[in-house]
Design a protein around this motif. Structure first.
Motif, PDB file in Angstrom:
ATOM      1  N   VAL A   1       0.853  -1.190   0.000  1.00 47.52           N
ATOM      2  CA  VAL A   1       0.000   0.000   0.000  1.00 47.52           C
ATOM      3  C   VAL A   1       0.887   1.237   0.000  1.00 47.52           C
ATOM      4  CG1 VAL A   1      -1.792   1.262   1.249  1.00 47.52           C
ATOM      5  CG2 VAL A   1      -1.802  -1.253   1.241  1.00 47.52           C
ATOM      6  N   ASP A   2       0.563   2.189  -0.868  1.00 51.13           N
ATOM      7  CA  ASP A   2       1.352   3.420  -0.982  1.00 51.13           C
ATOM      8  C   ASP A   2       1.003   4.362   0.173  1.00 51.13           C
ATOM      9  OD1 ASP A   2       2.796   5.626  -1.640  1.00 51.13           O
ATOM     10  OD2 ASP A   2       1.741   6.053  -3.522  1.00 51.13           O
ATOM     11  N   LEU A   3       1.915   4.471   1.130  1.00 54.86           N
ATOM     12  CA  LEU A   3       1.761   5.396   2.268  1.00 54.86           C
ATOM     13  C   LEU A   3       2.887   6.422   2.268  1.00 54.86           C
ATOM     14  CD1 LEU A   3       0.808   2.781   5.050  1.00 54.86           C
ATOM     15  CD2 LEU A   3      -0.754   4.233   3.738  1.00 54.86           C
ATOM     16  N   SER A   4       3.376   6.734   1.089  1.00 55.40           N
ATOM     17  CA  SER A   4       4.549   7.601   0.955  1.00 55.40           C
ATOM     18  C   SER A   4       4.299   9.034   1.409  1.00 55.40           C
ATOM     19  CB  SER A   4       5.044   7.607  -0.497  1.00 55.40           C
ATOM     20  OG  SER A   4       4.011   8.049  -1.369  1.00 55.40           O
ATOM     21  N   ASN A   5       3.013   9.420   1.513  1.00 57.74           N
ATOM     22  CA  ASN A   5       2.722  10.776   1.979  1.00 57.74           C
ATOM     23  C   ASN A   5       2.769  10.896   3.503  1.00 57.74           C
ATOM     24  OD1 ASN A   5       0.444   9.068   1.879  1.00 57.74           O
ATOM     25  ND2 ASN A   5      -0.936  10.810   2.130  1.00 57.74           N
ATOM     26  N   TYR A   6       3.025   9.771   4.174  1.00 62.38           N
ATOM     27  CA  TYR A   6       3.179   9.789   5.637  1.00 62.38           C
ATOM     28  C   TYR A   6       4.653   9.632   5.992  1.00 62.38           C
ATOM     29  CZ  TYR A   6      -1.872   9.052   5.805  1.00 62.38           C
ATOM     30  OH  TYR A   6      -3.217   9.182   5.656  1.00 62.38           O
ATOM     31  N   ASN A   7       5.049  10.283   7.084  1.00 60.25           N
ATOM     32  CA  ASN A   7       6.435  10.205   7.541  1.00 60.25           C
ATOM     33  C   ASN A   7       6.460   9.964   9.042  1.00 60.25           C
ATOM     34  OD1 ASN A   7       9.344  10.514   7.374  1.00 60.25           O
ATOM     35  ND2 ASN A   7       9.056  12.518   8.339  1.00 60.25           N
ATOM     36  N   ASP A   8       7.237   8.971   9.474  1.00 60.24           N
ATOM     37  CA  ASP A   8       7.355   8.660  10.905  1.00 60.24           C
ATOM     38  C   ASP A   8       5.965   8.473  11.519  1.00 60.24           C
ATOM     39  OD1 ASP A   8       8.728   8.020  13.151  1.00 60.24           O
ATOM     40  OD2 ASP A   8       9.524  10.027  13.543  1.00 60.24           O
ATOM     41  N   PHE A   9       5.295   7.397  11.134  1.00 60.04           N
ATOM     42  CA  PHE A   9       3.885   7.214  11.469  1.00 60.04           C
ATOM     43  C   PHE A   9       3.647   5.836  12.072  1.00 60.04           C
ATOM     44  CE2 PHE A   9       4.660   5.650   7.229  1.00 60.04           C
ATOM     45  CZ  PHE A   9       3.906   4.495   7.122  1.00 60.04           C
ATOM     46  N   TYR A  10       2.439   5.671  12.581  1.00 61.93           N
ATOM     47  CA  TYR A  10       1.989   4.397  13.142  1.00 61.93           C
ATOM     48  C   TYR A  10       0.782   3.890  12.364  1.00 61.93           C
ATOM     49  CZ  TYR A  10       4.604   6.000  17.295  1.00 61.93           C
ATOM     50  OH  TYR A  10       5.566   6.455  18.150  1.00 61.93           O
ATOM     51  N   ILE A  11       0.721   2.582  12.164  1.00 64.73           N
ATOM     52  CA  ILE A  11      -0.504   1.935  11.671  1.00 64.73           C
ATOM     53  C   ILE A  11      -1.129   1.268  12.885  1.00 64.73           C
ATOM     54  CG2 ILE A  11      -1.530   0.313  10.041  1.00 64.73           C
ATOM     55  CD1 ILE A  11       1.021   0.588   8.341  1.00 64.73           C
ATOM     56  N   ALA A  12      -2.096   1.952  13.502  1.00 64.15           N
ATOM     57  CA  ALA A  12      -2.597   1.531  14.805  1.00 64.15           C
ATOM     58  C   ALA A  12      -3.621   0.403  14.740  1.00 64.15           C
ATOM     59  CB  ALA A  12      -3.210   2.735  15.530  1.00 64.15           C
ATOM     60  N   ARG A  13      -4.304   0.251  13.586  1.00 62.58           N
ATOM     61  CA  ARG A  13      -5.282  -0.826  13.402  1.00 62.58           C
ATOM     62  C   ARG A  13      -5.440  -1.106  11.906  1.00 62.58           C
ATOM     63  NH1 ARG A  13      -4.798  -0.942  18.174  1.00 62.58           N
ATOM     64  NH2 ARG A  13      -6.385  -1.009  19.816  1.00 62.58           N
ATOM     65  N   ILE A  14      -5.703  -2.376  11.573  1.00 60.74           N
ATOM     66  CA  ILE A  14      -6.172  -2.732  10.230  1.00 60.74           C
ATOM     67  C   ILE A  14      -7.382  -3.646  10.373  1.00 60.74           C
ATOM     68  CG2 ILE A  14      -3.963  -2.426   9.036  1.00 60.74           C
ATOM     69  CD1 ILE A  14      -3.681  -5.530   9.067  1.00 60.74           C
ATOM     70  N   ASP A  15      -8.396  -3.447   9.533  1.00 59.11           N
ATOM     71  CA  ASP A  15      -9.600  -4.276   9.527  1.00 59.11           C
ATOM     72  C   ASP A  15     -10.198  -4.241   8.126  1.00 59.11           C
ATOM     73  OD1 ASP A  15     -10.278  -4.911  12.520  1.00 59.11           O
ATOM     74  OD2 ASP A  15      -9.845  -2.753  12.513  1.00 59.11           O
ATOM     75  N   TRP A  16     -10.524  -5.417   7.601  1.00 57.29           N
ATOM     76  CA  TRP A  16     -11.274  -5.452   6.355  1.00 57.29           C
ATOM     77  C   TRP A  16     -12.707  -5.016   6.627  1.00 57.29           C
ATOM     78  CZ3 TRP A  16      -9.369  -6.125   1.541  1.00 57.29           C
ATOM     79  CH2 TRP A  16      -8.081  -6.678   1.420  1.00 57.29           C
ATOM     80  N   THR A  17     -13.284  -4.287   5.697  1.00 56.54           N
ATOM     81  CA  THR A  17     -14.670  -3.864   5.821  1.00 56.54           C
ATOM     82  C   THR A  17     -15.580  -5.000   5.363  1.00 56.54           C
ATOM     83  OG1 THR A  17     -14.874  -2.982   3.582  1.00 56.54           O
ATOM     84  CG2 THR A  17     -13.879  -1.531   5.240  1.00 56.54           C
ATOM     85  N   LYS A  18     -16.898  -4.737   5.315  1.00 59.57           N
ATOM     86  CA  LYS A  18     -17.850  -5.739   4.808  1.00 59.57           C
ATOM     87  C   LYS A  18     -17.629  -5.999   3.319  1.00 59.57           C
ATOM     88  CE  LYS A  18     -20.240  -6.521   8.599  1.00 59.57           C
ATOM     89  NZ  LYS A  18     -20.254  -7.827   9.262  1.00 59.57           N
ATOM     90  N   ASP A  19     -17.076  -5.011   2.633  1.00 61.53           N
ATOM     91  CA  ASP A  19     -16.712  -5.179   1.225  1.00 61.53           C
ATOM     92  C   ASP A  19     -15.377  -5.921   1.182  1.00 61.53           C
ATOM     93  OD1 ASP A  19     -15.646  -4.830  -1.376  1.00 61.53           O
ATOM     94  OD2 ASP A  19     -16.784  -2.970  -1.659  1.00 61.53           O
TER      95      ASP A  19
END
Length: 723
Positions: free
Chosen positions: A265-283
């Motif tokens: 996943v392209d997260l290049s616009n973030y710097n020094d960050f945390y991914i605090a949660r991931i969850d698939w949606t109903k889709d």
């Protein structure tokens, strides 16, 4: 006859008197004599109106996963019994697949850190009662695919997928390496501060697996000597980012099980960050991720296309202090979602459409939602727990998704917690307060009416009644500065207002915490009652910075941890010292972890108020603690050096006048013993006399064998000698 009656009455009175004189002992407390009965591993089923409980048969030393009917509470059947399977002697935990036809059973668990562990896992087919070992490896966080045919798990920092039908085990990452790369499992600091371990998730159709990858190669290492029984100590080395230091570099990936290809996943616009949660949606093709900046005052909820791995922001939360991460994000059938937020100044429930547009603020008021239980789509009703009935209490409520028709379901004042049936027709309520041991009841979800009692603890209540103890009394303490603070006090049973009593204060005081809560006793409470039996008043005060009274009250300590909290404990002690029945020259204070940080600061900065303090496993400078927790409240040491140093107990050691006991375990991976060693050296160089105890190979909890008994005996003796 009259004489016999008189003698009998005299005997009965003597017996009652003797019973009332029973004293608590540390041996009893730590032997589990006051353990409550409950419903272990209670799981509400998703597909049937039933629930399961893990039961233990003491006579046969076997364990059962039993299935019960919500409506009748009758046991339907036993799904699993260890007596039928020689491979499993003890069930540590269990989970069902989506269809609830299989159970994944954990046994022989080995802890890693606070939440993480490895274990042996077995897959049980409920219908056939056939069992198969998942793998010969001791693995982490195995999780069924939605159709139950596969299980994803982590082993030695890599991810695997096991096909239960073919038996084929596929390794989907290969670069995992201890203290370098972790795939799908959180690093130490995420586990501790974001409170999750499994950093991977199946989509609804079971053809994609999203996971977070942690590159911790640049994170500084922390080492602990482990003494064990050998001639030479060994050393435990792990990555631990202290405040202001380098964090893991995180990235988000989607593995396609059909093509065996992984996209980043392209997260290049973030710097020094945390991914605090991931969850698939109903889709099944839309993944959600919560991304926080390092200061944790800006949170983006992302929706990510599972095919292209392109992300877009659907919701943004900002705060002048920090944004709390919760697990309340819930996707409804139309992919609209429930979200909780403090944006109004209090934690409340919000309903957004699938594009992130606000549909309705569901709850509102100067009180906090403390748990979100679920949404009944058929009746368009949200169920939640809140402090509407006072910040020390918890009640269960129902409200329509449009915010109307709110009703209080729980009737008794205290702490109510609910587990709802799949169709939301019933719920199991766990209730307790300061005078009522936990009671589990079956309740109707429409009006909260109690239908049946499932488990109660009247025997324990009767047992405690035989002891010379009094329950907590709750009150509000107002400091001279005008701050209204929740408090409780435990008095001797024979309390005499004409006497003067020493006071022993207990607190924790960490951001968002609560110690003044109307619920049944924890194990420390029995110790406090024992101290009260010996003539002490035990008091607990929740100062500013603690939780459930709104964001302003909680977040006023931002960038100044240890300033206002210490001020409030000192000011509270001054108020208590003026009570006519208190000896103001004999006030002590105790705390563990954050509470140890506080107790240390109080004995130093409140030298004219506190005679004695006990600090267990304390942080002594936030410079030594981890990045996520510390920077959430303090920013970095580079940005806020004064906030770190001005409120560090080490800075104030020269002010010590009273009696101080410092305690720490050498294998504390959370609050490192380094904290105490640094303060010990500062106290030595300030030529201050104090007491200290170090527990070899004990972690932050300082337990194992006779450890807790020895520790609490030491603290009790110190209080009796020094207060």
């Amino acid at each position: 006859m009259k004489t016999i009656k008189f003698i009998t009455l005299l005997f009965l009175c003597s017996s009652v008197s003797l019973v009332a004189q029973q004293k608590l002992s540390l041996e009893e407390i730590w032997s589990g004599a006051f353990r409550t009965k409950g419903m272990d591993e209670l799981h509400a089923m998703k597909n049937t109106n039933q629930y399961t409980v893990l039961n233990f048969d003491r006579s046969t030393r076997t364990m059962q996963i039993d299935l019960y009917d919500f409506q009748t509470l009758d046991k339907v059947k036993t799904l699993f019994d260890t007596k039928n399977f020689t491979e499993i002697q003890y069930v540590d935990s269990y989970t069902f697949d989506e269809k609830e036809g299989k159970i994944l059973i954990a046994t022989n668990s080995k802890p890693i850190f606070r939440h993480s562990f490895t274990a042996e896992y077995f897959v049980l087919d409920i219908a056939t009662q056939k069992i198969q070992k998942l793998t010969n490896k001791e693995v982490q966080e195995p999780t069924f695919s939605p159709d139950g045919t596969k299980v994803a798990f982590a082993f030695q920092n890599n991810l695997y997928i096991k096909d239960l039908l073919s038996g084929v085990e596929e390794q989907i990452t290969t670069d995992g390496k201890k203290n370098h790369i972790i795939n799908g499992i959180t690093d130490w600091v995420y586990e501790e501060e974001f409170a999750f371990v499994r950093a991977f998730d199946w989509n609804a159709s079971g053809d994609k697996l999203a996971y977070i990858r942690f590159d911790e190669s640049q994170v500084p290492e922390f080492s602990m000597d482990i003494y064990n029984q050998g001639l030479y100590p060994t050393q435990e080395v792990f990555k631990y980012p202290k405040a202001g230091e380098k964090n893991s570099e995180v990235s988000l990936h989607v593995f396609d099980a059909r093509s065996n290809k992984t996209k980043t996943v392209d997260l290049s616009n973030y710097n020094d960050f945390y991914i605090a949660r991931i969850d698939w949606t109903k889709d099944s093709n839309i993944l959600s991720a919560q991304v926080l900046n390092r200061h944790q005052n800006n949170l983006d909820l992302l929706f990510i296309d599972g095919t292209t791995a392109i992300a877009k922001v659907v919701l943004n939360e900002k705060d002048k202090a920090y944004v709390d991460v919760t697990d309340n994000l819930t996707f409804l059938s139309d992919n609209s979602f429930i979200w909780t937020s403090e944006q109004s100044g209090y934690n409340h429930i919000y309903h957004y459409d699938k594009s992130g547009k606000l549909k309705k603020q569901v709850t509102n008021g100067n009180w906090e939602v403390t748990a979100y239980y679920g949404y009944d789509e058929k009746n368009k009703t949200v169920y939640y727990q809140s402090v509407e009935n006072g910040s020390i209490n918890r009640d269960i409520y129902a409200v329509k998704i449009n915010g109307k028709g709110k009703i209080r379901l729980s009737e008794q004042t205290g702490t109510n917690e609910a587990t709802f049936s799949p169709n939301f027709q019933y719920y199991i309520n766990s209730f307790s307060n300061a005078t009522t041991a936990p009671v589990y009841t079956l309740n109707n979800s429409k009006d909260g009416k109690v239908l049946k009692t499932i488990v109660e603890n009247k025997i324990l209540e009767a047992k405690l009644a035989q002891y010379d103890v009094a329950p907590k009394e709750f009150f509000t303490l107002t400091t001279e500065k005008g701050h209204e603070l929740n408090a409780w006090i435990i008095k001797p049973k024979n309390f005499d207002v004409s006497k003067k009593y020493p006071v022993f204060m207990y607190q924790y005081s960490g951001p968002g915490s609560q110690q003044v809560a109307n619920n049944w006793n924890n194990i420390n409470d029995y110790w406090f009652m024992m101290l009260a039996q010996q003539g002490y008043l035990v008091v607990c005060v929740d100062g500013r910075g603690t939780g459930f009274k709104g964001a302003e009250f909680k977040k006023c300590t931002y960038k100044e941890l240890g300033k206002y909290e210490v001020e409030d404990q000192i000011d509270a002690a001054k108020v208590i010292g003026k009570y006519p029945y208190v000896d103001a020259t004999r006030i002590g204070i105790f705390g563990w972890s954050y509470g140890g940080f506080m107790a240390s600061n109080c004995i130093f900065q409140g030298a004219d108020v506190f005679k004695t303090a006990i600090a267990v496993a304390p942080v002594t400078s936030w410079r030594y603690y981890d990045s996520i927790y510390t920077e959430r409240y303090m920013q970095t040491p580079q940005e806020n050096p004064g906030g770190y140093d001005n409120n560090s107990p080490i800075t104030h050691v020269q002010k010590l006048q009273g009696n101080f006991l410092l305690i720490h375990g050498t294998a504390d991976d959370n609050v490192h013993v380094q904290n105490s060693m640094k303060m010990i050296e500062a106290l030595v160089q300030a030529n201050k006399q104090f007491d200290w105890a170090i527990y070899p190979d004990k972690n932050h909890g300082i337990y194992g064998g006779k450890t807790r008994l020895q520790l609490y005996t030491k603290m009790t003796n110190f209080i009796k000698e020094k207060l």
